[in-house]
Design a protein around this motif. Sequence first.
Motif, short mmCIF file in Angstrom:
data_model
loop_
_atom_site.label_atom_id
_atom_site.label_comp_id
_atom_site.label_asym_id
_atom_site.label_seq_id
_atom_site.Cartn_x
_atom_site.Cartn_y
_atom_site.Cartn_z
N GLN B 3 -25.46 -0.90 12.20
CA GLN B 3 -25.16 -1.96 11.23
C GLN B 3 -23.66 -2.24 11.12
N VAL B 4 -22.85 -1.24 11.45
CA VAL B 4 -21.40 -1.39 11.34
C VAL B 4 -20.76 -1.00 12.67
N GLN B 5 -19.96 -1.91 13.22
CA GLN B 5 -19.27 -1.63 14.47
C GLN B 5 -17.77 -1.58 14.23
N GLN B 6 -17.12 -0.61 14.86
CA GLN B 6 -15.68 -0.50 14.72
C GLN B 6 -15.02 -0.52 16.09
N GLN B 22 -10.46 -2.71 13.48
CA GLN B 22 -11.42 -3.77 13.19
C GLN B 22 -12.78 -3.21 12.81
N CYS B 23 -13.46 -3.93 11.95
CA CYS B 23 -14.80 -3.54 11.52
C CYS B 23 -15.64 -4.80 11.39
N SER B 24 -16.83 -4.79 11.95
CA SER B 24 -17.75 -5.91 11.76
C SER B 24 -19.11 -5.34 11.35
N PHE B 25 -19.86 -6.10 10.58
CA PHE B 25 -21.12 -5.58 10.07
C PHE B 25 -22.21 -6.63 10.14
N SER B 26 -23.42 -6.16 10.40
CA SER B 26 -24.54 -7.08 10.59
C SER B 26 -25.34 -7.30 9.32
N ILE B 27 -25.15 -6.45 8.31
CA ILE B 27 -25.93 -6.60 7.08
C ILE B 27 -25.18 -7.47 6.08
N PHE B 28 -25.93 -8.04 5.16
CA PHE B 28 -25.28 -8.77 4.09
C PHE B 28 -24.73 -7.77 3.09
N THR B 29 -23.49 -7.92 2.75
CA THR B 29 -22.86 -6.97 1.85
C THR B 29 -21.74 -7.64 1.10
N ARG B 68 -18.36 -11.53 7.99
CA ARG B 68 -18.83 -10.15 8.12
C ARG B 68 -17.86 -9.29 8.91
N ARG B 69 -16.64 -9.32 8.51
CA ARG B 69 -15.63 -8.49 9.18
C ARG B 69 -14.55 -8.06 8.20
N SER B 70 -13.95 -6.93 8.57
CA SER B 70 -12.84 -6.41 7.79
C SER B 70 -11.87 -5.74 8.75
N MET B 90 -22.00 -1.32 1.99
CA MET B 90 -23.19 -0.93 1.23
C MET B 90 -24.19 -2.08 1.18
N SER B 91 -25.44 -1.74 1.42
CA SER B 91 -26.50 -2.73 1.35
C SER B 91 -26.91 -2.95 -0.11
#
Lengths: 110, 108
Positions: B3-6, B22-29, B68-70, B90-91
């Motif tokens: 769910q989270v890729q770095q 870098q951080c990207s995530f596939s879930i809605f948060t 969806r990135r940080s 967090m979901s």
Amino acid sequence: AQTIHQWPVAEIKAVGSPLSLGCTIKGKSSPNLYWYWQATGGTLQQLFYSITVGQVESVVQLNLSASRPKDDQFILSTEKLLLSHSGFYLCAWKGGREQYFGPGTRLTVL
Amino acid sequence: EQQVQQSPASLVLQEAENAELQCSFSIFTNQVQWFYQRPGGRLVSLLYNPSGTKQSGRLTSTTVIKERRSSLHISSSQITDSGTYLCATMSNYNVLYFGSGTKLTVEP
């Protein structure tokens, strides 16, 4: 100030033996509590969470169970350890929207 | 599915250089938290940044929730910054998902 303790610091156990890991938080009333596990070289995974005494939700099935016998205590246990249970176990509490982690327990199963 | 890729998985810097993680995530948060994991395993919360830009000392995080990135920017790196940096989201179901981390090594 809130403090979170985990015990034991480290354990070496035999396959098939029982396990009990503990977590206590002081200075925070009715915290949300969490258990996480990290295999060596692996990604942290959430195992359980609890928002109140006596109530525990499972997130990942690893043949482990958790209980919350008191407001400030969270216990992780199993009756029969597997080799795959080896790793690092972390307990956390939620303050506002952030999570804060305990020092962890390193478990080696032989 | 992760769910989270770095990225990057690892990074080697000379002291005083800057780092961009870098951080990207596939879930809605709407909750993104950055941690530092010490070599012994202990997690230290660095920044909680659900959106926009947040700074703490030499650390600056920028989160664009719609994309969806940080990111985490470390300025003027020091040898003591060496370790693993984890991004977590967090979901809606009280589950915190972690990325596999960026291992940072700062050399003199």
